[in-house]
Design an enzyme around this catalytic site. Sequence first.
Site, PDB file in Angstrom:
ATOM      1  CE  LYS A 117       2.728  -7.841  -3.880  1.00  0.00           C
ATOM      2  NZ  LYS A 117       2.467  -6.413  -3.832  1.00  0.00           N
ATOM      3  CG  ASN A 140      -2.009  -1.002   1.091  1.00  0.00           C
ATOM      4  OD1 ASN A 140      -1.803  -2.115   1.553  1.00  0.00           O
ATOM      5  ND2 ASN A 140      -3.120  -0.684   0.456  1.00  0.00           N
ATOM      6  CG  ASP A 179      -8.936 -14.996  -5.866  1.00  0.00           C
ATOM      7  OD1 ASP A 179      -9.209 -14.289  -4.900  1.00  0.00           O
ATOM      8  OD2 ASP A 179      -8.028 -15.860  -5.863  1.00  0.00           O
TER       9      ASP A 179
END
Length: 255
Positions: free
Chosen positions: A142, A54, A177
Site C-alpha cells: 500500500k 495506524n 486479501d
Amino acid sequence: MKYRAVVSNKKRLDSTADFILKVNEILLKTFGKPQRNLKSDPIDTLIATILSQNTNDINSHKAFRNLKKQFPTNENILNASLITIEKTIKIAGLAKQKSRAIKNSLKKIYSDNGELSLNSLKAMEIDEALKYLSSFKGIGLKTAACVLLFGLHWNVCPVDTHIHRILNRIGIVNTRDRNKTFYELNKILPDGIAHELHTNLIKLGRTICLSQKPKCFECPINSLCKYEKKNLVVSESVRTVINRNKDFMLLDNVN
Ligand code: SF4
C-alpha cells in the site's frame, strides 16, 4: 475453445472496467473532484505514508511538519539519531517502528542511487517500481502504491482497508486479501481515474460505507452495489452531511 475463453475473459474485464467508470462517475457527483498536489516529492510521500500508518491524517500531518521543521532536508533525517526522529514524530504513534522505517528507507535509497532521490523509479514499469519499494524494510504494497500515485502521479490506485471493503461489497472484486484486491483492481483500472477513485472511495468508506452498519439507505452507489447484507433501515439521526472537497487528505498536502 481457447479463443472463446480469451474473448469471454476480455468481455468480463471490459464490463468490470465500465462498472468501475460508472462508480467513479457517481462518486464524483457526490464528493466532487478531489484537489491534487502535483508538486509532491516521492520521498516526502514515502515518509508521509509511513507516518500515516495506524493514525489519522491530522496527526500524521503534524508529525510530518514537525519532522520537516526539525530536519529541513532528507540528508538531515538520514544523519539524525533514531531517538531524535522518534521524539519528533511521536504524535503519529508507533514512533519507534516508523522512525526505523523512515531511516532504513533513506539509507537504502542512498546506497542504491548514490543520492537521496527516487528519480530512478521513473524509468521502471509499475510492477518493477512496486517490487523495488516493497523491498524496503517496513514498506508494504500500500505504501509503495501511494508513492506511485501521490509522489509520481501514476495511474495506480492504492488499496486501504476502506477500499478493500467497498470493492468487495459492491462486487468489483471477490477477495479476502487486501493485496489481492489491489492487483485485481489495478489490472483493469481505466486510465486517468486512480487519484479521484482512490480519494472518493476513502471518503465513502469514512462516511457512508462504514465497516459496521453501512448507511446503504443513503449510499449514492446503492443501485449498483451487490452487497447481500445492505442496511436499508433509514435512520434520520445518522444521516451523513457530505462536505464536498473539504475533507483533509494527508497525501494531497505533503510538501
Ligand atoms: S450500498 Fe451499502 S454496502 Fe454497498 S457501497 Fe453503499 S453503503 Fe456500502
